[in-house]
Design a protein around this motif. Structure first.
Motif, PDB file in Angstrom:
ATOM      1  N   ARG A   8       0.832  -1.203   0.000  1.00  0.00           N
ATOM      2  CA  ARG A   8       0.000   0.000   0.000  1.00  0.00           C
ATOM      3  C   ARG A   8       0.873   1.262   0.000  1.00  0.00           C
ATOM      4  NH1 ARG A   8      -5.354  -0.280   1.283  1.00  0.00           N
ATOM      5  NH2 ARG A   8      -5.312   1.796   0.380  1.00  0.00           N
ATOM      6  N   TYR A   9       1.982   1.192   0.708  1.00  0.00           N
ATOM      7  CA  TYR A   9       2.907   2.318   0.796  1.00  0.00           C
ATOM      8  C   TYR A   9       4.332   1.799   0.617  1.00  0.00           C
ATOM      9  CZ  TYR A   9      -1.130   4.598   2.897  1.00  0.00           C
ATOM     10  OH  TYR A   9      -2.385   5.096   3.125  1.00  0.00           O
ATOM     11  N   TYR A  37      -1.609   2.120 -14.169  1.00  0.00           N
ATOM     12  CA  TYR A  37      -1.820   3.556 -14.264  1.00  0.00           C
ATOM     13  C   TYR A  37      -1.031   4.234 -13.141  1.00  0.00           C
ATOM     14  CZ  TYR A  37      -6.181   2.498 -16.855  1.00  0.00           C
ATOM     15  OH  TYR A  37      -7.112   2.058 -17.760  1.00  0.00           O
ATOM     16  N   GLN A  92      -1.648   7.884 -10.839  1.00  0.00           N
ATOM     17  CA  GLN A  92      -2.572   8.979 -10.601  1.00  0.00           C
ATOM     18  C   GLN A  92      -1.843  10.099  -9.890  1.00  0.00           C
ATOM     19  OE1 GLN A  92      -5.507   8.566  -7.574  1.00  0.00           O
ATOM     20  NE2 GLN A  92      -6.495  10.482  -8.114  1.00  0.00           N
ATOM     21  N   MET A 110       0.834   7.775  -6.993  1.00  0.00           N
ATOM     22  CA  MET A 110      -0.035   6.652  -6.654  1.00  0.00           C
ATOM     23  C   MET A 110      -0.103   5.757  -7.883  1.00  0.00           C
ATOM     24  SD  MET A 110      -2.301   5.010  -4.772  1.00  0.00           S
ATOM     25  CE  MET A 110      -3.397   5.829  -3.622  1.00  0.00           C
ATOM     26  N   LEU A 125      -1.756   2.485  -9.721  1.00  0.00           N
ATOM     27  CA  LEU A 125      -2.977   1.686  -9.695  1.00  0.00           C
ATOM     28  C   LEU A 125      -2.922   0.600 -10.759  1.00  0.00           C
ATOM     29  CD1 LEU A 125      -5.329   4.746  -9.409  1.00  0.00           C
ATOM     30  CD2 LEU A 125      -5.197   2.953  -7.696  1.00  0.00           C
ATOM     31  N   PHE A 169     -10.142  -2.191 -10.270  1.00  0.00           N
ATOM     32  CA  PHE A 169      -8.891  -1.626  -9.775  1.00  0.00           C
ATOM     33  C   PHE A 169      -8.475  -2.226  -8.436  1.00  0.00           C
ATOM     34  CE2 PHE A 169      -7.714   1.916 -12.517  1.00  0.00           C
ATOM     35  CZ  PHE A 169      -8.857   2.060 -13.292  1.00  0.00           C
ATOM     36  N   GLY A 170      -7.165  -2.283  -8.238  1.00  0.00           N
ATOM     37  CA  GLY A 170      -6.615  -2.605  -6.934  1.00  0.00           C
ATOM     38  C   GLY A 170      -6.628  -1.380  -6.035  1.00  0.00           C
ATOM     39  N   PRO A 171      -6.181  -1.532  -4.781  1.00  0.00           N
ATOM     40  CA  PRO A 171      -6.233  -0.427  -3.810  1.00  0.00           C
ATOM     41  C   PRO A 171      -5.179   0.645  -4.043  1.00  0.00           C
ATOM     42  CG  PRO A 171      -5.219  -2.335  -2.822  1.00  0.00           C
ATOM     43  CD  PRO A 171      -5.698  -2.772  -4.174  1.00  0.00           C
ATOM     44  N   GLY A 172      -4.195   0.356  -4.888  1.00  0.00           N
ATOM     45  CA  GLY A 172      -3.162   1.347  -5.158  1.00  0.00           C
ATOM     46  C   GLY A 172      -1.925   1.192  -4.290  1.00  0.00           C
ATOM     47  N   TYR A 185     -16.411   6.407 -12.664  1.00  0.00           N
ATOM     48  CA  TYR A 185     -15.768   5.758 -11.535  1.00  0.00           C
ATOM     49  C   TYR A 185     -15.738   6.746 -10.382  1.00  0.00           C
ATOM     50  CZ  TYR A 185     -13.943   1.708 -14.086  1.00  0.00           C
ATOM     51  OH  TYR A 185     -13.817   0.543 -14.795  1.00  0.00           O
ATOM     52  N   LYS A 231     -13.703   7.539  -6.662  1.00  0.00           N
ATOM     53  CA  LYS A 231     -12.466   7.210  -5.961  1.00  0.00           C
ATOM     54  C   LYS A 231     -12.377   7.955  -4.640  1.00  0.00           C
ATOM     55  CE  LYS A 231      -7.469   6.896  -6.446  1.00  0.00           C
ATOM     56  NZ  LYS A 231      -7.218   7.401  -5.090  1.00  0.00           N
ATOM     57  N   ALA A 267      -6.712   7.206  -1.009  1.00  0.00           N
ATOM     58  CA  ALA A 267      -5.968   6.001  -0.621  1.00  0.00           C
ATOM     59  C   ALA A 267      -6.698   4.712  -0.989  1.00  0.00           C
ATOM     60  CB  ALA A 267      -5.644   6.016   0.871  1.00  0.00           C
ATOM     61  N   GLU A 268      -7.631   4.780  -1.953  1.00  0.00           N
ATOM     62  CA  GLU A 268      -8.288   3.574  -2.452  1.00  0.00           C
ATOM     63  C   GLU A 268      -8.262   3.598  -3.978  1.00  0.00           C
ATOM     64  OE1 GLU A 268     -11.655   3.214   1.089  1.00  0.00           O
ATOM     65  OE2 GLU A 268     -12.195   2.862  -1.008  1.00  0.00           O
ATOM     66  N   GLY A 269      -8.445   2.428  -4.589  1.00  0.00           N
ATOM     67  CA  GLY A 269      -8.561   2.387  -6.033  1.00  0.00           C
ATOM     68  C   GLY A 269      -9.940   2.839  -6.486  1.00  0.00           C
ATOM     69  N   PRO A 270     -10.073   3.294  -7.731  1.00  0.00           N
ATOM     70  CA  PRO A 270     -11.382   3.680  -8.254  1.00  0.00           C
ATOM     71  C   PRO A 270     -12.334   2.496  -8.283  1.00  0.00           C
ATOM     72  CG  PRO A 270      -9.613   4.455  -9.685  1.00  0.00           C
ATOM     73  CD  PRO A 270      -9.001   3.501  -8.715  1.00  0.00           C
ATOM     74  N   THR A 271     -13.599   2.772  -8.051  1.00  0.00           N
ATOM     75  CA  THR A 271     -14.618   1.724  -8.166  1.00  0.00           C
ATOM     76  C   THR A 271     -15.644   2.141  -9.211  1.00  0.00           C
ATOM     77  OG1 THR A 271     -15.841   2.702  -6.328  1.00  0.00           O
ATOM     78  CG2 THR A 271     -14.390   0.874  -5.809  1.00  0.00           C
ATOM     79  N   PHE A 321     -14.356  10.149 -11.779  1.00  0.00           N
ATOM     80  CA  PHE A 321     -13.689  10.124 -13.077  1.00  0.00           C
ATOM     81  C   PHE A 321     -14.663   9.660 -14.152  1.00  0.00           C
ATOM     82  CE2 PHE A 321      -9.371  10.975 -11.930  1.00  0.00           C
ATOM     83  CZ  PHE A 321      -9.191  10.470 -10.652  1.00  0.00           C
TER      84      PHE A 321
END
Lengths: 114, 115
Positions: free
Chosen positions: A9-10, A35, A37, A88, A90, A105-108, B36, B38, B41-45, B89
């Motif tokens: 995550r970090y 990607y 961001q 970030m 993704l 998408f994953g959590p980034g 989407y 967002k 600290a999370e991915g887009p949904t 987005f």
């Protein structure tokens, strides 16, 4: 339920280090994407892959490479990290059939390069 | 050259009122559009989508409108709730050759819903 996971995550790395970001999806998706961001710039495509061993450049591939040895796993590699790669990151995946446009998408991973 | 544009970086709305987020596109080959959401600290949904053969798609409090002649789409949220506060987005794609599966994203609009 589709799940896309990212290895960290970090992450904090030093300039010049080689950095590996891993992404795994569990839905047997054909397509995978990386990607980054950044504030005010939205989501920019770095690389994508339509199949194992295949890779295509996105809009901003410079300074990055990717690897897809297995269908479920797509790795992003920063060959020599620089401060302008602080961002970030993704990962996303999607089905490969016609009309399946939704990407999951994953959590980034928040990467800081110092 | 930006193919998908979200010209409002931010929008502030009172709880219970309507939120309208706008998106313009330049490529007439786009035939499918997605929104989407967002959180930090999370991915887009994925929120909602629309095909170019339709002009409206509704899902609960969320409705997307498509105006092909104006190359414009909008997302309506009614009523707005504080939990809707996020970056939204807009994305577009086309079912054409090697571009299948690739989404072109706008830069996002940050929605703040105030209690």
């Amino acid at each position: 339920d589709v799940k896309v996971t990212q290895s960290s995550r970090y992450l904090v790395k030093r300039t010049g280090e080689k950095v590996f970001l891993e992404c795994v999806q569990d839905m047997d998706h054909e397509n995978m994407f990386w990607y980054r961001q950044d504030p005010g710039l939205g989501l920019r495509l770095i690389y994508f892959s339509y199949d194992v061993k295949m890779k295509e450049k996105g809009d901003i591939p410079e300074g990055y490479s990717v690897s897809r040895e297995k269908k479920e796993r797509f790795s992003l590699i920063l060959e020599s990290a620089s401060t302008n790669q602080t961002s970030m990151y993704l990962c996303a995946s999607s089905y490969g059939w016609t009309g399946a446009y939704e990407q999951y998408f994953g959590p980034g991973t928040r990467l800081t390069v110092t | 050259d930006q193919q998908v544009k979200q010209n409002s970086p931010s929008l502030s709305v009172q709880e219970g009122r309507i939120s309208i987020l706008n998106c313009d596109y330049t490529n007439s080959m786009f035939d499918y559009f997605l929104w989407y959401k967002k959180y930090p600290a999370e991915g887009p949904t994925f929120l909602i989508s629309i095909s170019s053969i339709k002009d409206k798609n509704e899902d609960g409090r969320f409705t997307v409108f498509l105006n092909k002649s104006a190359k414009h789409l909008s997302l309506h949220i009614v009523p707005s709730q504080p939990g809707d506060s996020a970056v939204y987005f807009c994305a577009a794609t086309m079912n054409y050759g090697g571009s299948q599966g690739n989404l072109i994203f706008g830069k996002g609009t940050k929605l703040s819903v105030k209690p």
